[in-house]
Scaffold this motif. Structure first.
Motif, PDB file in Angstrom:
ATOM      1  N   ARG A 105       0.834  -1.193   0.000  1.00  0.00           N
ATOM      2  CA  ARG A 105       0.000   0.000   0.000  1.00  0.00           C
ATOM      3  C   ARG A 105       0.870   1.245   0.000  1.00  0.00           C
ATOM      4  O   ARG A 105       1.889   1.293   0.674  1.00  0.00           O
ATOM      5  CB  ARG A 105      -0.876  -0.019   1.255  1.00  0.00           C
ATOM      6  CG  ARG A 105      -1.928   1.046   1.295  1.00  0.00           C
ATOM      7  CD  ARG A 105      -2.745   0.883   2.541  1.00  0.00           C
ATOM      8  NE  ARG A 105      -1.899   1.105   3.694  1.00  0.00           N
ATOM      9  CZ  ARG A 105      -2.119   2.035   4.605  1.00  0.00           C
ATOM     10  NH1 ARG A 105      -3.167   2.779   4.545  1.00  0.00           N
ATOM     11  NH2 ARG A 105      -1.298   2.201   5.613  1.00  0.00           N
ATOM     12  N   TYR A 106       0.456   2.253  -0.746  1.00  0.00           N
ATOM     13  CA  TYR A 106       1.178   3.520  -0.775  1.00  0.00           C
ATOM     14  C   TYR A 106       0.897   4.295   0.504  1.00  0.00           C
ATOM     15  O   TYR A 106      -0.252   4.451   0.913  1.00  0.00           O
ATOM     16  CB  TYR A 106       0.747   4.343  -1.996  1.00  0.00           C
ATOM     17  CG  TYR A 106       1.233   5.759  -1.955  1.00  0.00           C
ATOM     18  CD1 TYR A 106       2.585   6.048  -2.079  1.00  0.00           C
ATOM     19  CD2 TYR A 106       0.355   6.806  -1.755  1.00  0.00           C
ATOM     20  CE1 TYR A 106       3.047   7.338  -2.031  1.00  0.00           C
ATOM     21  CE2 TYR A 106       0.804   8.107  -1.708  1.00  0.00           C
ATOM     22  CZ  TYR A 106       2.150   8.362  -1.841  1.00  0.00           C
ATOM     23  OH  TYR A 106       2.604   9.651  -1.786  1.00  0.00           O
ATOM     24  N   VAL A 107       1.933   4.780   1.133  1.00  0.00           N
ATOM     25  CA  VAL A 107       1.800   5.613   2.323  1.00  0.00           C
ATOM     26  C   VAL A 107       2.279   7.005   1.950  1.00  0.00           C
ATOM     27  O   VAL A 107       3.467   7.228   1.755  1.00  0.00           O
ATOM     28  CB  VAL A 107       2.640   5.050   3.493  1.00  0.00           C
ATOM     29  CG1 VAL A 107       2.510   5.943   4.713  1.00  0.00           C
ATOM     30  CG2 VAL A 107       2.227   3.632   3.819  1.00  0.00           C
ATOM     31  N   PRO A 108       1.337   7.963   1.793  1.00  0.00           N
ATOM     32  CA  PRO A 108       1.747   9.311   1.403  1.00  0.00           C
ATOM     33  C   PRO A 108       2.568   9.986   2.487  1.00  0.00           C
ATOM     34  O   PRO A 108       2.338   9.801   3.674  1.00  0.00           O
ATOM     35  CB  PRO A 108       0.424  10.044   1.181  1.00  0.00           C
ATOM     36  CG  PRO A 108      -0.635   9.193   1.734  1.00  0.00           C
ATOM     37  CD  PRO A 108      -0.097   7.836   1.960  1.00  0.00           C
ATOM     38  N   VAL A 109       3.547  10.771   2.054  1.00  0.00           N
ATOM     39  CA  VAL A 109       4.431  11.510   2.949  1.00  0.00           C
ATOM     40  C   VAL A 109       4.341  12.982   2.577  1.00  0.00           C
ATOM     41  O   VAL A 109       4.203  13.316   1.394  1.00  0.00           O
ATOM     42  CB  VAL A 109       5.879  11.002   2.806  1.00  0.00           C
ATOM     43  CG1 VAL A 109       6.831  11.785   3.688  1.00  0.00           C
ATOM     44  CG2 VAL A 109       5.959   9.528   3.122  1.00  0.00           C
ATOM     45  N   LYS A 110       4.410  13.845   3.568  1.00  0.00           N
ATOM     46  CA  LYS A 110       4.351  15.281   3.318  1.00  0.00           C
ATOM     47  C   LYS A 110       5.432  15.670   2.317  1.00  0.00           C
ATOM     48  O   LYS A 110       6.590  15.300   2.463  1.00  0.00           O
ATOM     49  CB  LYS A 110       4.537  16.048   4.619  1.00  0.00           C
ATOM     50  CG  LYS A 110       4.397  17.531   4.465  1.00  0.00           C
ATOM     51  CD  LYS A 110       4.550  18.231   5.796  1.00  0.00           C
ATOM     52  CE  LYS A 110       4.434  19.721   5.623  1.00  0.00           C
ATOM     53  NZ  LYS A 110       4.561  20.426   6.898  1.00  0.00           N
ATOM     54  N   GLY A 111       5.046  16.397   1.280  1.00  0.00           N
ATOM     55  CA  GLY A 111       5.982  16.825   0.251  1.00  0.00           C
ATOM     56  C   GLY A 111       5.925  15.987  -1.011  1.00  0.00           C
ATOM     57  O   GLY A 111       6.500  16.355  -2.022  1.00  0.00           O
ATOM     58  N   VAL A 128      -9.049  15.756   0.112  1.00  0.00           N
ATOM     59  CA  VAL A 128      -8.660  15.078  -1.118  1.00  0.00           C
ATOM     60  C   VAL A 128      -8.263  13.640  -0.804  1.00  0.00           C
ATOM     61  O   VAL A 128      -7.459  13.395   0.100  1.00  0.00           O
ATOM     62  CB  VAL A 128      -7.474  15.816  -1.790  1.00  0.00           C
ATOM     63  CG1 VAL A 128      -7.079  15.133  -3.082  1.00  0.00           C
ATOM     64  CG2 VAL A 128      -7.818  17.269  -2.036  1.00  0.00           C
ATOM     65  N   ASP A 129      -8.842  12.687  -1.551  1.00  0.00           N
ATOM     66  CA  ASP A 129      -8.486  11.282  -1.418  1.00  0.00           C
ATOM     67  C   ASP A 129      -7.263  11.020  -2.292  1.00  0.00           C
ATOM     68  O   ASP A 129      -7.339  11.107  -3.514  1.00  0.00           O
ATOM     69  CB  ASP A 129      -9.651  10.402  -1.857  1.00  0.00           C
ATOM     70  CG  ASP A 129      -9.338   8.925  -1.736  1.00  0.00           C
ATOM     71  OD1 ASP A 129      -8.345   8.576  -1.076  1.00  0.00           O
ATOM     72  OD2 ASP A 129     -10.093   8.122  -2.308  1.00  0.00           O
ATOM     73  N   VAL A 130      -6.115  10.711  -1.659  1.00  0.00           N
ATOM     74  CA  VAL A 130      -4.875  10.457  -2.392  1.00  0.00           C
ATOM     75  C   VAL A 130      -4.486   8.984  -2.347  1.00  0.00           C
ATOM     76  O   VAL A 130      -3.383   8.616  -2.734  1.00  0.00           O
ATOM     77  CB  VAL A 130      -3.717  11.321  -1.855  1.00  0.00           C
ATOM     78  CG1 VAL A 130      -3.966  12.787  -2.140  1.00  0.00           C
ATOM     79  CG2 VAL A 130      -3.477  11.063  -0.390  1.00  0.00           C
ATOM     80  N   GLY A 131      -5.378   8.130  -1.880  1.00  0.00           N
ATOM     81  CA  GLY A 131      -5.104   6.698  -1.826  1.00  0.00           C
ATOM     82  C   GLY A 131      -4.452   6.245  -0.543  1.00  0.00           C
ATOM     83  O   GLY A 131      -4.017   5.108  -0.447  1.00  0.00           O
ATOM     84  N   GLY A 132      -4.376   7.103   0.453  1.00  0.00           N
ATOM     85  CA  GLY A 132      -3.790   6.742   1.738  1.00  0.00           C
ATOM     86  C   GLY A 132      -4.851   6.320   2.723  1.00  0.00           C
ATOM     87  O   GLY A 132      -6.034   6.168   2.388  1.00  0.00           O
ATOM     88  N   SER A 133      -4.455   6.132   3.976  1.00  0.00           N
ATOM     89  CA  SER A 133      -5.405   5.713   5.005  1.00  0.00           C
ATOM     90  C   SER A 133      -6.309   6.863   5.439  1.00  0.00           C
ATOM     91  O   SER A 133      -7.400   6.629   5.953  1.00  0.00           O
ATOM     92  CB  SER A 133      -4.657   5.159   6.211  1.00  0.00           C
ATOM     93  OG  SER A 133      -3.805   6.149   6.747  1.00  0.00           O
ATOM     94  N   GLU A 134      -5.876   8.106   5.255  1.00  0.00           N
ATOM     95  CA  GLU A 134      -6.667   9.280   5.613  1.00  0.00           C
ATOM     96  C   GLU A 134      -6.657  10.261   4.450  1.00  0.00           C
ATOM     97  O   GLU A 134      -5.706  10.311   3.679  1.00  0.00           O
ATOM     98  CB  GLU A 134      -6.065   9.967   6.846  1.00  0.00           C
ATOM     99  CG  GLU A 134      -6.092   9.117   8.088  1.00  0.00           C
ATOM    100  CD  GLU A 134      -5.509   9.849   9.285  1.00  0.00           C
ATOM    101  OE1 GLU A 134      -5.295  11.079   9.194  1.00  0.00           O
ATOM    102  OE2 GLU A 134      -5.267   9.199  10.289  1.00  0.00           O
TER     103      GLU A 134
END
Length: 161
Positions: A105-111, A128-134
């Motif tokens: 699963r992709y985990v978005p990171v700030k930046g 905005v839904d970016v595909g992460g958990s939140e």
């Protein structure tokens, strides 16, 4: 298996931190503390190792960025994901350190640059839904060409496919 056990025993020894340069492209484990090369203002060497100092009075001229899998905690650099430690050296010195790991699963990171779907609008903030958990929260000024006078006309998605 024996190699992983040896790495775990070495890295989790109390008070035992490993130098980041010596473990590049090797496996690091969560909870491990890393030491970065000493960067003095005169540029005389850099052979010694010390913990990363984040005090405002002790700023170095070289900028070190922590990528995914690493976290700055006080004056330490901690590993948060299991994987191989990577480093990218920019032209000005310092560089980016991150942990390269396989995950489903992709985990978005700030930046990070991401593409997402606007799911809700409340005042000046878009969810905005970016595909992460939140969902991510974006200000209306984050959109291209948006100013305080020229607000973007963004509609929230009514349903998800």
């Amino acid at each position: 298996m024996a190699q992983a056990a040896a790495v775990a025993a070495q890295s989790l020894a109390p008070g035992k931190a490993r130098a980041a340069r010596t473990v590049l492209d090797q496996v690091v484990l969560p909870g491990e503390e890393l030491l970065l090369p000493e960067q003095d203002a005169e540029g005389l060497g850099g052979a010694g190792e010390r913990p990363l100092l984040l005090n405002p009075g002790a700023r170095s001229r070289v900028r070190v960025v922590c990528g995914p899998g690493l976290r700055r905690c006080g004056d330490r650099l901690l590993v948060t994901k299991c994987g191989r430690l990577r480093h990218k050296e920019p032209g000005g010195g310092g560089g980016v350190y991150w942990v390269d790991s396989q995950q489903k699963r992709y985990v978005p990171v700030k930046g990070d640059h991401v593409i997402g779907i606007v799911t809700a609008k409340s005042g000046d903030i878009f969810k905005v839904d970016v595909g992460g958990s939140e969902p991510a929260s974006l200000s209306y000024l984050a959109f291209e060409g948006a100013t305080k006078r020229n607000r973007p006309n963004v509609q929230a998605a009514s349903s998800r496919l």
